[in-house]
Design a protein around this motif. Structure first.
Motif, PDB file in Angstrom:
ATOM      1  N   GLY A  97       0.806  -1.214   0.000  1.00  0.00           N
ATOM      2  CA  GLY A  97       0.000   0.000   0.000  1.00  0.00           C
ATOM      3  C   GLY A  97       0.834   1.257   0.000  1.00  0.00           C
ATOM      4  N   TYR A  99       2.474   4.338   1.801  1.00  0.00           N
ATOM      5  CA  TYR A  99       3.055   4.636   3.100  1.00  0.00           C
ATOM      6  C   TYR A  99       3.655   6.040   3.061  1.00  0.00           C
ATOM      7  N   ASP A 130      -3.868   4.535   8.269  1.00  0.00           N
ATOM      8  CA  ASP A 130      -4.602   3.275   8.377  1.00  0.00           C
ATOM      9  C   ASP A 130      -4.575   2.896   9.862  1.00  0.00           C
ATOM     10  N   CYS A 142      -0.333  -0.637   9.731  1.00  0.00           N
ATOM     11  CA  CYS A 142       1.100  -0.913   9.649  1.00  0.00           C
ATOM     12  C   CYS A 142       1.857   0.364   9.995  1.00  0.00           C
ATOM     13  N   ARG A 167       1.504   3.266   7.180  1.00  0.00           N
ATOM     14  CA  ARG A 167       0.572   3.018   6.086  1.00  0.00           C
ATOM     15  C   ARG A 167      -0.566   4.050   6.119  1.00  0.00           C
TER      16      ARG A 167
END
Length: 170
Positions: A97, A99, A130, A142, A167
């Motif tokens: 994803g 970051y 996130d 994360c 993330r």
């Protein structure tokens, strides 16, 4: 408001990354216990002739600064590695994803201030993490501290290189 250190954030796409880790609850006073697991993981992988696929990291799963943090020490492994772990180790995959990252070169004791400046920069720029609030604290999709250079590379703490990679929400 205290003065925050300068940070230079960058948004990057990170692929999924398999890893071996040891997760444990810690407090701010005992967080070194989680970092100490990194050498255990490195020794375990070396004994099995598995070459890490990247630098060691700490992954913060749940954060409640007043009480407890759920932190995982981890070492990336090759995607094709067949690894049978032993308790308390586990395998996992860092999610792919977007970051937000920044790199700090200097004493790791400065990371709390650097993280604060990083979080403030993201907020000023309207970025969302996130992350979700739970009764146990903030649960992060994360949130990583990645150790590119450290005590095994140079005893001079001012040269240590740590990357923060958090993330972003989809």
């Amino acid at each position: 408001m205290t003065s925050q250190p300068p940070v230079t954030p960058v948004i990057e796409e990170r692929p999924a990354q398999p890893y071996v880790g040891i997760r444990r609850p810690v407090t701010m006073e005992t967080i070194g216990d989680a970092a100490g697991a990194l050498s255990d993981l490195a020794d375990w992988l070396t004994a099995r002739e598995i070459t890490p696929a990247g630098p060691d990291f700490l992954r913060y799963h749940v954060i409640d600064m007043a009480r407890e943090l759920e932190v995982e020490a981890g070492v990336p492994v090759p995607a094709d590695a067949q690894i049978a772990v032993e308790t308390p180790m586990e395998t996992g995959v860092l999610p792919a994803g977007r970051y937000l990252t920044t790199t700090h070169v200097g004493d790791p004791d400065e990371l709390v201030a650097v993280t604060g400046a990083f979080l403030e920069w993201a907020e000023r720029n309207g970025l969302r993490w996130d992350v979700s609030d739970t009764g146990a604290g903030e649960r992060w999709g994360c949130r990583l501290e990645i150790y590119h250079l450290g005590p095994d590379d140079d005893p001079d703490r001012s040269t240590w290189k740590t990357q923060l990679a958090f993330r972003l929400a989809d």
